[in-house]
Write a protein that holds these residues in place. Structure first.
Motif, PDB file in Angstrom:
ATOM      1  N   ASP A   1      -4.805   0.937 -21.940  1.00 27.09           N
ATOM      2  CA  ASP A   1      -3.646   0.536 -22.739  1.00 27.09           C
ATOM      3  C   ASP A   1      -2.340   0.666 -21.958  1.00 27.09           C
ATOM      4  OD1 ASP A   1      -3.616   3.274 -22.580  1.00 27.09           O
ATOM      5  OD2 ASP A   1      -3.163   3.611 -24.712  1.00 27.09           O
ATOM      6  N   GLY A   2      -2.463   0.908 -20.648  1.00 33.45           N
ATOM      7  CA  GLY A   2      -1.286   1.009 -19.791  1.00 33.45           C
ATOM      8  C   GLY A   2      -1.271  -0.130 -18.789  1.00 33.45           C
ATOM      9  N   VAL A   3      -1.598   0.203 -17.531  1.00 33.55           N
ATOM     10  CA  VAL A   3      -1.733  -0.811 -16.484  1.00 33.55           C
ATOM     11  C   VAL A   3      -3.080  -0.593 -15.814  1.00 33.55           C
ATOM     12  CG1 VAL A   3      -0.802  -1.747 -14.325  1.00 33.55           C
ATOM     13  CG2 VAL A   3       0.768  -0.914 -16.101  1.00 33.55           C
ATOM     14  N   PRO A   4      -4.118  -1.310 -16.245  1.00 37.69           N
ATOM     15  CA  PRO A   4      -5.438  -1.183 -15.613  1.00 37.69           C
ATOM     16  C   PRO A   4      -5.349  -1.503 -14.124  1.00 37.69           C
ATOM     17  CG  PRO A   4      -5.558  -2.488 -17.630  1.00 37.69           C
ATOM     18  CD  PRO A   4      -4.101  -2.317 -17.329  1.00 37.69           C
TER      19      PRO A   4
ATOM     20  N   ALA B   1       0.819  -1.215   0.000  1.00 33.68           N
ATOM     21  CA  ALA B   1       0.000   0.000   0.000  1.00 33.68           C
ATOM     22  C   ALA B   1       0.852   1.264   0.000  1.00 33.68           C
ATOM     23  CB  ALA B   1      -0.942  -0.006   1.207  1.00 33.68           C
ATOM     24  N   GLU B   2       1.932   1.288   0.781  1.00 33.09           N
ATOM     25  CA  GLU B   2       2.754   2.486   0.848  1.00 33.09           C
ATOM     26  C   GLU B   2       3.377   2.797  -0.507  1.00 33.09           C
ATOM     27  OE1 GLU B   2       6.792   4.284   2.956  1.00 33.09           O
ATOM     28  OE2 GLU B   2       5.955   2.393   3.680  1.00 33.09           O
ATOM     29  N   PHE B   3       3.932   1.792  -1.152  1.00 30.11           N
ATOM     30  CA  PHE B   3       4.549   2.011  -2.461  1.00 30.11           C
ATOM     31  C   PHE B   3       3.514   2.468  -3.480  1.00 30.11           C
ATOM     32  CE2 PHE B   3       6.139   0.296  -6.586  1.00 30.11           C
ATOM     33  CZ  PHE B   3       7.271   1.087  -6.696  1.00 30.11           C
ATOM     34  N   ASN B   4       2.308   1.955  -3.353  1.00 34.44           N
ATOM     35  CA  ASN B   4       1.241   2.328  -4.279  1.00 34.44           C
ATOM     36  C   ASN B   4       0.861   3.800  -4.164  1.00 34.44           C
ATOM     37  OD1 ASN B   4      -0.855   1.548  -6.248  1.00 34.44           O
ATOM     38  ND2 ASN B   4      -2.272   2.011  -4.578  1.00 34.44           N
ATOM     39  N   SER B   5       1.100   4.391  -2.981  1.00 31.98           N
ATOM     40  CA  SER B   5       0.655   5.770  -2.755  1.00 31.98           C
ATOM     41  C   SER B   5       1.797   6.790  -2.684  1.00 31.98           C
ATOM     42  CB  SER B   5      -0.147   5.847  -1.444  1.00 31.98           C
ATOM     43  OG  SER B   5       0.655   5.451  -0.344  1.00 31.98           O
TER      44      SER B   5
ATOM     45  N   ALA C   1       4.853   9.354  -3.511  1.00 27.71           N
ATOM     46  CA  ALA C   1       5.138  10.289  -4.602  1.00 27.71           C
ATOM     47  C   ALA C   1       6.273   9.777  -5.483  1.00 27.71           C
ATOM     48  CB  ALA C   1       5.496  11.658  -4.030  1.00 27.71           C
ATOM     49  N   ASP C   2       7.118   8.908  -4.918  1.00 22.13           N
ATOM     50  CA  ASP C   2       8.190   8.297  -5.725  1.00 22.13           C
ATOM     51  C   ASP C   2       7.924   6.802  -5.899  1.00 22.13           C
ATOM     52  OD1 ASP C   2       8.603   7.499  -3.111  1.00 22.13           O
ATOM     53  OD2 ASP C   2      10.759   7.842  -3.110  1.00 22.13           O
ATOM     54  N   GLY C   3       6.637   6.441  -5.896  1.00 21.32           N
ATOM     55  CA  GLY C   3       6.257   5.043  -5.904  1.00 21.32           C
ATOM     56  C   GLY C   3       5.725   4.525  -7.227  1.00 21.32           C
ATOM     57  N   PHE C   4       4.636   3.758  -7.155  1.00 22.01           N
ATOM     58  CA  PHE C   4       4.195   2.931  -8.266  1.00 22.01           C
ATOM     59  C   PHE C   4       3.760   3.720  -9.506  1.00 22.01           C
ATOM     60  CE2 PHE C   4       0.871  -0.181  -9.949  1.00 22.01           C
ATOM     61  CZ  PHE C   4       1.817  -0.938 -10.625  1.00 22.01           C
ATOM     62  N   ALA C   5       2.800   4.613  -9.345  1.00 22.29           N
ATOM     63  CA  ALA C   5       2.307   5.353 -10.508  1.00 22.29           C
ATOM     64  C   ALA C   5       3.402   6.184 -11.184  1.00 22.29           C
ATOM     65  CB  ALA C   5       1.121   6.233 -10.119  1.00 22.29           C
ATOM     66  N   PRO C   6       4.206   6.938 -10.415  1.00 23.96           N
ATOM     67  CA  PRO C   6       5.304   7.674 -11.064  1.00 23.96           C
ATOM     68  C   PRO C   6       6.326   6.746 -11.737  1.00 23.96           C
ATOM     69  CG  PRO C   6       4.864   8.575  -8.896  1.00 23.96           C
ATOM     70  CD  PRO C   6       4.086   7.299  -8.992  1.00 23.96           C
TER      71      PRO C   6
ATOM     72  N   LEU D   1       4.100   4.156 -19.086  1.00 21.70           N
ATOM     73  CA  LEU D   1       2.839   3.471 -18.810  1.00 21.70           C
ATOM     74  C   LEU D   1       2.006   4.282 -17.842  1.00 21.70           C
ATOM     75  CD1 LEU D   1       4.299  -0.121 -18.280  1.00 21.70           C
ATOM     76  CD2 LEU D   1       2.978   0.662 -20.268  1.00 21.70           C
ATOM     77  N   GLU D   2       0.683   4.287 -18.061  1.00 27.34           N
ATOM     78  CA  GLU D   2      -0.210   5.041 -17.192  1.00 27.34           C
ATOM     79  C   GLU D   2      -1.028   4.074 -16.339  1.00 27.34           C
ATOM     80  OE1 GLU D   2      -3.965   8.222 -17.376  1.00 27.34           O
ATOM     81  OE2 GLU D   2      -2.867   7.674 -19.213  1.00 27.34           O
ATOM     82  N   LEU D   3      -0.977   4.296 -15.032  1.00 26.04           N
ATOM     83  CA  LEU D   3      -1.775   3.477 -14.126  1.00 26.04           C
ATOM     84  C   LEU D   3      -3.256   3.828 -14.300  1.00 26.04           C
ATOM     85  CD1 LEU D   3      -1.968   1.463 -11.768  1.00 26.04           C
ATOM     86  CD2 LEU D   3      -1.660   3.392 -10.208  1.00 26.04           C
ATOM     87  N   GLY D   4      -4.068   2.816 -14.509  1.00 32.43           N
ATOM     88  CA  GLY D   4      -5.505   3.021 -14.659  1.00 32.43           C
ATOM     89  C   GLY D   4      -5.953   3.136 -16.102  1.00 32.43           C
TER      90      GLY D   4
END
Length: 337
Positions: A219-222, A195-199, A201-206, A213-216
């Motif tokens: 054509d990226g990472v749903p 959960a921490e990595f997912n949220s 600022a230097d984590g999963f989405a960035p 790739l775009e989270l969500g």
């Protein structure tokens, strides 16, 4: 007389009592037991007693209360003993902030600290520096004003990474780097993260954005491709194939025990977290030979070696002090008495 007017060594003793008392309360509150300060006796190896060292030469070593830090702390204690110092072992302190305070107020003389932790947490900088040497130099220069001297860092870089189970590598086109994830079909871009990595600022989405790739995005990472799990569960879920890619720490022993392959961060997204010996500048000025002692050890502390040492504690159940001692003997830094 206030403690601020006591000689340095007496001030340290007074502070030690307060810190140990606070640490004991914290440990008890967490349901943990304080680790023993025991380390095996050592005889000289490549590290020998410093010539002309006073009989009362003493230093205090501190470390945090997780496996890697306990091992590094015991390595530091053993090295100082081999060099001829009387060592106070204050390893197993709960939390980074407490260890930092021990170093700042002169209660402790030496610790192994991570460049990224100091930069982002202690010095409150907004962004980490992926280049390991640049990150080290920035921390070294900034912390000099705080009365702390950073020696050259070890190669071990305990940062975030993505790993894949070894048997899936050929199925995923012999993948070796993060940039190759974008070449996979969407349904193979599956992730297990905490959960921490997912949220962060230097984590999963960035991280995904840095690799195109775009989270969500369909054509990226749903988001349906992402499992949010507890830290320990991420490793086992990745190993079992619940996801193709799992968030890991690069020096975690479970990487080897579960036969996971760490993907190269080929675009340099993750900040550097190299471990380095940090000493009180006043102590180093009093005993400048300490720099040579710890500089000898650092090059041997690699990601691969640290994973092996962590595995010996976390998977095989060995004591951190014994693991540190055996490694010091293997490397020739000390010998058995």
């Amino acid at each position: 007389m206030t403690t601020s007017h006591l000689p340095r060594r007496l001030r340290r003793a007074s502070s030690c009592l307060a810190v140990v008392a606070a640490a004991t309360v914290a440990l008890t509150g967490c349901g943990l037991q304080p680790a023993t300060a025991f380390v095996p006796a050592v005889a000289p190896g490549s590290i020998r007693a410093i010539e002309g060292l006073p009989d009362d030469a003493a230093i205090t070593v501190t470390a945090k209360n997780f496996t890697e830090q306990l091992i590094l702390g015991k390595i530091a204690v053993l090295a100082a003993q081999a060099a001829g110092f009387e060592v106070t072992d204050m390893t197993n302190v709960p939390g980074s902030v407490a260890v930092r305070q021990l170093m700042l107020d002169g209660t402790a003389d030496m610790t192994y600290e991570y460049t990224g932790t100091a930069w982002l947490t202690y010095l409150a900088e907004a962004e980490g520096i992926p280049d390991q040497q640049e990150q080290y130099e920035a921390v070294r220069d900034a912390d000099a004003d705080n009365g702390l001297t950073w020696l050259e860092p070890a190669p071990l870089n305990n940062t975030y990474a993505m790993a894949v189970r070894a048997e899936a590598v050929p199925e995923l086109g012999d993948i070796t780097s993060l940039s190759q994830i974008a070449d996979l079909p969407v349904d193979q871009r599956t992730f297990c993260v905490e959960a921490e990595f997912n949220s962060r600022a230097d984590g999963f989405a960035p991280m995904l954005a840095a690799y195109g790739l775009e989270l969500g995005a369909a054509d990226g990472v749903p988001t349906s491709n992402v499992s949010i799990l507890d830290t320990g569960t991420v490793y086992t879920a990745t190993d079992r194939g619940s996801c193709n890619f799992g968030e890991v720490f690069t020096t975690d022993g479970r990487i080897d025990s579960l036969d996971l392959d760490v993907l190269e961060d080929d675009r340099g997204f993750f900040p550097a977290y190299n471990a380095a010996p940090v000493l009180s500048t006043a102590t180093l000025e009093e005993y400048p030979q300490l720099a040579e002692v710890y500089d000898e050890i650092s090059p041997a502390l690699t990601d691969t070696e640290m994973r092996r040492l962590n595995l010996a504690v976390d998977v095989e159940g060995q004591e951190p002090a014994d693991v540190a001692f055996d490694w010091m003997v293997e490397q020739g830094f000390v010998t058995r008495p």
